[in-house]
Design an enzyme around this catalytic site. Structure first.
Site, PDB file in Angstrom:
ATOM      1  N   SER A 142     -20.538  -3.462 -20.536  1.00  0.00           N
ATOM      2  CA  SER A 142     -21.048  -3.411 -19.169  1.00  0.00           C
ATOM      3  C   SER A 142     -21.131  -1.979 -18.663  1.00  0.00           C
ATOM      4  O   SER A 142     -21.799  -1.149 -19.238  1.00  0.00           O
ATOM      5  CB  SER A 142     -20.197  -4.298 -18.257  1.00  0.00           C
ATOM      6  OG  SER A 142     -20.771  -4.410 -16.980  1.00  0.00           O
ATOM      7  N   ASP A 303     -26.013  -3.098 -19.591  1.00  0.00           N
ATOM      8  CA  ASP A 303     -26.477  -4.431 -19.997  1.00  0.00           C
ATOM      9  C   ASP A 303     -27.305  -5.101 -18.910  1.00  0.00           C
ATOM     10  O   ASP A 303     -27.620  -6.289 -18.997  1.00  0.00           O
ATOM     11  CB  ASP A 303     -25.309  -5.312 -20.437  1.00  0.00           C
ATOM     12  CG  ASP A 303     -24.360  -5.675 -19.311  1.00  0.00           C
ATOM     13  OD1 ASP A 303     -24.142  -4.832 -18.416  1.00  0.00           O
ATOM     14  OD2 ASP A 303     -23.808  -6.797 -19.323  1.00  0.00           O
TER      15      ASP A 303
END
Length: 591
Positions: A142, A303
């Site tokens: 992330s 992401d």
């Protein structure tokens, strides 16, 4: 010899560990680093695992990722088998870990669908449902620093795994045996046997169509799309292709991409921290926006499930929007347009907005104005995704009809404070691509009314009140740090404060015990259950705000969330500053 040193020696001498791994370990001359790499196994938690890349049991590498995949394979085969969809972002080793995951699944007789290049996490969530897979895996860390990577597991509904499935998969991973138990075939063999399949363009097309299908006012976009100026940066992540594709389909042509951050690159060369919550991540984008006179500046994380924005005012200055601000603005815009189009009149209280317990309380005021139901869940978008699934199941059980009393809601919107939202039920995780679409649409609508997004936000403060939120965190390193985190939350639970600074505590929700209590004459009085899953979270309702303490599920941090409501932005800023000082002081006392 301590256990971690024994494990270190095993990695140095064991036949199953490759030469590159041993060479890396032999170079370590800091005993503390050896301890940190081997004092525990990288934990496979309720959603997967995340850690620093490198050799060792407490690192992301082919051995730890392989064991996680072998455990997932064992779980799936014990439950009847099925297929798995796999995606990955631009981080170091993401592609390699994704391909190895496919090889291990194939060796265990499980069909692996894998994207041919980087894709956003929300598209993985979408693909699981479209391909009717039994699970999904995305390789990403992330918004974490460049040295991290991670492994997230999704269920067959496209949501991150939740109880009881999370515990079953976690137990399977822990019981997978040592690294010698990992089964693999070559990637080519998996393809030849039909057990490794590349996910085709049809999935991209379907995903883009689903995102574009959430647009409410295409007629306004048609009027304004040509003139609205957008600056976008994918922060060297997976967002560029899907974001530009969706904006183009919507009709936006005046989109400038930050060149230095356009291409996928796990080194993140211009960034110390690829996080759209960090103002430093916007430096290049804001410079480009100033040159172009852009109306909106947007950034997605590696992401592409989180979106950060700055919006220009009529003086040419850019205002940062927190995740709470952008979430509230999208919520206001969408509910208002739904009411105009008659959608809410048909739904009423059967329409549901879902937020987390640490998201802005402005959402409650907005939902009340439009007569829809607001539902709070624990921190983490997986719980919002779980609610969507529950709503759909309840509607089906109710003969296809909405009914709030039976939990048969129509999902309208969901967001959390950490820069994530979802405008439709096509996926089960937050989607920065759809957030870009929603904000661009809202900007067009308000521009038609002569308003900038900062003006819209100011109008919302005037109508609903000046809500302000903050976050304080502290990182705890190594084995000692993990123990310190546990002690801290235990002390807060055992000796719960009835007052925090100048703020009286009116109610406490202890999600670990599942109880709510208040203070009556200095004593705790039980008020019943929280109605939410068990989690190591403490929530303090205050006379003029709230605060919440929880250990992070993805990082070695204690996080403290806070929120206040003031009569003006200035008074709210002061209240938040005072509350932050008081609570961080309390935390330091209890350490």
């Amino acid at each position: 010899m301590t256990d971690y040193l024994k494990e270190y020696q095993r990695w140095l001498t064991g036949d199953i560990f490759d030469a590159a791994t041993k060479k890396e370990l032999k170079k370590i001359d800091d005993p503390k680093e050896i301890e940190d790499r081997f004092y525990k196994e990288l934990s496979f938690g309720t959603g997967g695992m995340r850690g620093v890349l490198g050799a060792g049991t407490n690192r992301m590498n082919f051995y730890t990722v392989g064991k996680a995949t072998q455990g997932l394979s064992n779980y799936l085969n014990s439950a009847g088998g099925g297929s798995v969809a796999i995606a990955y972002d631009s981080r170091k080793m993401s592609k390699e870990f994704a391909e190895d995951t496919a090889r291990i699944l194939a060796a265990n007789g499980i069909k692996a669908y894998i994207f041919s290049g980087v894709r956003p996490t929300p598209e993985l969530s979408f693909a699981v449902r479209q391909l009717k897979a039994k699970a999904g895996v995305v390789i990403t860390a992330s918004h974490n620093p460049p040295e991290y990577n991670g492994y997230k597991v999704y269920n067959e509904d496209g949501g991150q795994i939740v109880p009881p499935q999370d515990k079953l998969i976690t137990e399977s991973v822990r019981g997978a045996g040592d690294y010698s138990c990992i089964k693999r075939v070559s990637f080519e063999e998996g393809v030849r046997r039909g057990l490794i399949v590349t996910i085709g363009e049809e999935t991209d097309e379907a995903y883009f169509a689903a995102v574009c299908g959430t647009v409410l006012c295409p007629e306004v976009i048609k009027k304004r799309a040509q003139s609205l100026k957008i600056v976008y940066t994918p922060l060297n992540g997976a967002g560029r292709m899907p974001v530009l594709n969706v904006l183009s389909r919507m009709g936006f042509k005046n989109v400038s991409v930050v060149a230095e951050q356009a291409e996928p690159d796990g080194n993140f060369p211009t960034l110390r921290y690829p996080n759209p919550e960090d103002p430093a991540a916007f430096k290049l984008a804001l410079e480009l926006a100033s040159k172009n006179g852009a109306d909106i500046v947007m950034a997605t994380d590696p992401d592409a499930d989180r979106l950060g924005i700055y919006a220009g005012d009529k003086s040419g200055n850019y205002r940062a929007f927190t995740g709470n601000m952008s979430g509230a603005l999208i919520l206001e815009y969408r509910l208002a347009r739904m009411r105009e189009k008659g959608i809410l009149q048909d739904i009423g209280k059967n329409g549901a907005v879902v937020t987390t317990v640490v998201s802005t309380d402005m959402a409650k005021a907005i939902a009340a104005k439009y007569g829809v139901t607001l539902i709070e869940v624990l921190t983490g978008f997986k719980y919002i995704g779980e609610k969507i699934k529950e709503f759909e199941r309840a509607v089906k059980d109710n003969g296809g009809k909405y009914c709030a009393e039976k939990g048969a809601y129509k999902y309208l919107f969901g967001f959390e404070e950490s820069y994530g939202c979802l405008t439709g039920s096509y996926a089960r995780d937050k989607d920065a691509v759809s957030a870009v679409a929603a904000l661009a649409e809202a900007a067009c609508y308000y521009a038609e009314k002569g308003l900038t997004l900062p003006e819209v936000m100011d109008n919302m403060y005037s109508e609903y009140g000046c809500y302000k939120e903050g976050l304080w965190s502290k990182t705890f390193y190594g084995a000692d740090g993990a123990a310190a985190m546990r002690r801290l939350t235990a002390r807060l639970r055992e000796d719960t404060p009835s007052k925090i600074g100048g703020y009286r505590v009116t109610e406490v929700k202890d999600f670990l015990t599942g109880r709510i209590f208040c203070f009556e004459r200095g004593n705790k009085a039980d008020k019943g259950g929280t109605g939410l899953p068990v989690s190591d979270v403490l929530y303090f309702e205050l006379e003029s705000g709230w605060c919440c303490v929880r250990p992070s599920g993805t990082e070695p941090k204690i996080k403290v969330y806070m929120g206040v409501k003031g009569g003006s932005l200035e008074s709210a800023d002061k209240m938040l500053k005072d509350l932050s000082a008081a609570f961080t002081g309390l935390i330091k006392e209890r350490e």
